[in-house]
Motif scaffolding. Sequence first.
Motif, PDB file in Angstrom:
ATOM      1  N   MET A   1       0.847  -1.176   0.000  1.00 12.40           N
ATOM      2  CA  MET A   1       0.000   0.000   0.000  1.00 12.40           C
ATOM      3  C   MET A   1       0.889   1.234   0.000  1.00 12.40           C
ATOM      4  O   MET A   1       1.453   1.613   1.009  1.00 12.40           O
ATOM      5  N   GLY A   2       1.042   1.837  -1.126  1.00 10.92           N
ATOM      6  CA  GLY A   2       1.870   3.034  -1.234  1.00 10.92           C
ATOM      7  C   GLY A   2       1.027   4.274  -1.358  1.00 10.92           C
ATOM      8  O   GLY A   2      -0.196   4.236  -1.308  1.00 10.92           O
ATOM      9  N   CYS A   3       1.705   5.364  -1.522  1.00 13.07           N
ATOM     10  CA  CYS A   3       1.000   6.619  -1.759  1.00 13.07           C
ATOM     11  C   CYS A   3       1.783   7.434  -2.769  1.00 13.07           C
ATOM     12  O   CYS A   3       2.968   7.211  -2.988  1.00 13.07           O
ATOM     13  N   ARG A   4       1.105   8.346  -3.378  1.00 15.01           N
ATOM     14  CA  ARG A   4       1.705   9.233  -4.362  1.00 15.01           C
ATOM     15  C   ARG A   4       1.600  10.649  -3.816  1.00 15.01           C
ATOM     16  O   ARG A   4       0.565  11.051  -3.302  1.00 15.01           O
ATOM     17  N   VAL A   5       2.662  11.423  -3.929  1.00 11.86           N
ATOM     18  CA  VAL A   5       2.684  12.804  -3.459  1.00 11.86           C
ATOM     19  C   VAL A   5       2.708  13.729  -4.665  1.00 11.86           C
ATOM     20  O   VAL A   5       3.537  13.567  -5.563  1.00 11.86           O
ATOM     21  N   LEU A   6       1.794  14.670  -4.683  1.00 12.20           N
ATOM     22  CA  LEU A   6       1.752  15.664  -5.749  1.00 12.20           C
ATOM     23  C   LEU A   6       2.153  17.010  -5.168  1.00 12.20           C
ATOM     24  O   LEU A   6       1.598  17.445  -4.167  1.00 12.20           O
ATOM     25  N   CYS A   7       3.112  17.652  -5.776  1.00 12.46           N
ATOM     26  CA  CYS A   7       3.545  18.994  -5.376  1.00 12.46           C
ATOM     27  C   CYS A   7       3.480  19.879  -6.611  1.00 12.46           C
ATOM     28  O   CYS A   7       3.698  19.415  -7.721  1.00 12.46           O
ATOM     29  N   PHE A   8       3.194  21.140  -6.406  1.00 17.94           N
ATOM     30  CA  PHE A   8       3.164  22.049  -7.548  1.00 17.94           C
ATOM     31  C   PHE A   8       3.535  23.457  -7.101  1.00 17.94           C
ATOM     32  O   PHE A   8       3.384  23.802  -5.938  1.00 17.94           O
ATOM     33  N   ASP A   9       4.045  24.215  -8.049  1.00 18.42           N
ATOM     34  CA  ASP A   9       4.279  25.638  -7.828  1.00 18.42           C
ATOM     35  C   ASP A   9       2.961  26.342  -8.114  1.00 18.42           C
ATOM     36  O   ASP A   9       2.387  26.180  -9.193  1.00 18.42           O
ATOM     37  N   ALA A  10       2.496  27.113  -7.157  1.00 14.93           N
ATOM     38  CA  ALA A  10       1.257  27.862  -7.362  1.00 14.93           C
ATOM     39  C   ALA A  10       1.440  28.848  -8.509  1.00 14.93           C
ATOM     40  O   ALA A  10       2.562  29.285  -8.784  1.00 14.93           O
ATOM     41  N   PRO A  11       0.354  29.188  -9.199  1.00 14.46           N
ATOM     42  CA  PRO A  11       0.468  30.186 -10.265  1.00 14.46           C
ATOM     43  C   PRO A  11       1.161  31.454  -9.747  1.00 14.46           C
ATOM     44  O   PRO A  11       0.881  31.918  -8.644  1.00 14.46           O
ATOM     45  N   GLY A  12       2.094  31.946 -10.540  1.00 13.92           N
ATOM     46  CA  GLY A  12       2.834  33.137 -10.142  1.00 13.92           C
ATOM     47  C   GLY A  12       3.970  32.858  -9.176  1.00 13.92           C
ATOM     48  O   GLY A  12       4.596  33.776  -8.665  1.00 13.92           O
ATOM     49  N   HIS A  13       4.275  31.593  -8.918  1.00 14.34           N
ATOM     50  CA  HIS A  13       5.344  31.211  -7.993  1.00 14.34           C
ATOM     51  C   HIS A  13       6.289  30.214  -8.677  1.00 14.34           C
ATOM     52  O   HIS A  13       5.862  29.443  -9.528  1.00 14.34           O
ATOM     53  N   GLY A  14       7.523  30.208  -8.247  1.00 15.49           N
ATOM     54  CA  GLY A  14       8.483  29.209  -8.734  1.00 15.49           C
ATOM     55  C   GLY A  14       8.577  29.182 -10.243  1.00 15.49           C
ATOM     56  O   GLY A  14       8.729  30.211 -10.893  1.00 15.49           O
ATOM     57  N   LEU A  15       8.453  27.998 -10.807  1.00 20.21           N
ATOM     58  CA  LEU A  15       8.586  27.816 -12.247  1.00 20.21           C
ATOM     59  C   LEU A  15       7.250  27.809 -12.974  1.00 20.21           C
ATOM     60  O   LEU A  15       7.194  27.517 -14.168  1.00 20.21           O
ATOM     61  N   SER A  16       6.168  28.106 -12.263  1.00 21.06           N
ATOM     62  CA  SER A  16       4.853  28.067 -12.895  1.00 21.06           C
ATOM     63  C   SER A  16       4.623  29.306 -13.755  1.00 21.06           C
ATOM     64  O   SER A  16       5.345  30.296 -13.663  1.00 21.06           O
ATOM     65  N   GLN A  17       3.587  29.224 -14.564  1.00 21.11           N
ATOM     66  CA  GLN A  17       3.225  30.356 -15.404  1.00 21.11           C
ATOM     67  C   GLN A  17       2.439  31.369 -14.585  1.00 21.11           C
ATOM     68  O   GLN A  17       1.899  31.058 -13.536  1.00 21.11           O
ATOM     69  N   GLY A  18       2.343  32.558 -15.106  1.00 21.62           N
ATOM     70  CA  GLY A  18       1.540  33.595 -14.470  1.00 21.62           C
ATOM     71  C   GLY A  18       2.386  34.538 -13.649  1.00 21.62           C
ATOM     72  O   GLY A  18       3.470  34.195 -13.188  1.00 21.62           O
ATOM     73  N   LYS A  19       1.858  35.739 -13.484  1.00 20.17           N
ATOM     74  CA  LYS A  19       2.542  36.752 -12.693  1.00 20.17           C
ATOM     75  C   LYS A  19       1.819  37.025 -11.386  1.00 20.17           C
ATOM     76  O   LYS A  19       2.375  37.648 -10.500  1.00 20.17           O
ATOM     77  N   TYR A  20       0.560  36.622 -11.286  1.00 20.50           N
ATOM     78  CA  TYR A  20      -0.268  36.984 -10.157  1.00 20.50           C
ATOM     79  C   TYR A  20      -0.846  35.755  -9.470  1.00 20.50           C
ATOM     80  O   TYR A  20      -0.997  34.710 -10.080  1.00 20.50           O
ATOM     81  N   ILE A  21      -1.187  35.931  -8.211  1.00 23.96           N
ATOM     82  CA  ILE A  21      -1.872  34.883  -7.457  1.00 23.96           C
ATOM     83  C   ILE A  21      -2.915  35.546  -6.577  1.00 23.96           C
ATOM     84  O   ILE A  21      -2.706  36.645  -6.082  1.00 23.96           O
ATOM     85  N   ASN A  22      -4.038  34.897  -6.464  1.00 24.45           N
ATOM     86  CA  ASN A  22      -5.046  35.257  -5.479  1.00 24.45           C
ATOM     87  C   ASN A  22      -5.788  33.972  -5.138  1.00 24.45           C
ATOM     88  O   ASN A  22      -5.519  32.912  -5.719  1.00 24.45           O
TER      89      ASN A  22
END
Length: 104
Positions: A1-22
């Motif tokens: 029984m394993g698990c999968r971890v999903l991580c992401f850069d929020a929009p406007g952060h890190g390597l993600s697209q976008g300039k803004y976040i709300n």
Amino acid sequence: MGCRVLCFDAPGHGLSQGKYINIVIYQEAIQEIIKDHGPIDYFIGHSLGAITLAMVAETISHPQNHKFVLIAPATKTTTVIIINRLLNWKFIIQRMMQRVSVSR
């Protein structure tokens, strides 16, 4: 029984697209991840991500089947929203114009 971890850069952060976040943009991103990779059982969020997860918990199907860890959630949401609107007024107007042109 394993698990999968999903991580992401929020929009406007890190390597993600976008300039803004709300919170609205953040919630849309999380809902897209749930749609693409779901179901997701456990969520962890910090600051703006944590308050956004609180909103996700209000709209997700069967929230009692999910676990949410909120680390230092942004609690002054009205202040965050007001500041965000002031800083991103051009972005907000652009989105409103897109919605108006789509609905015509």
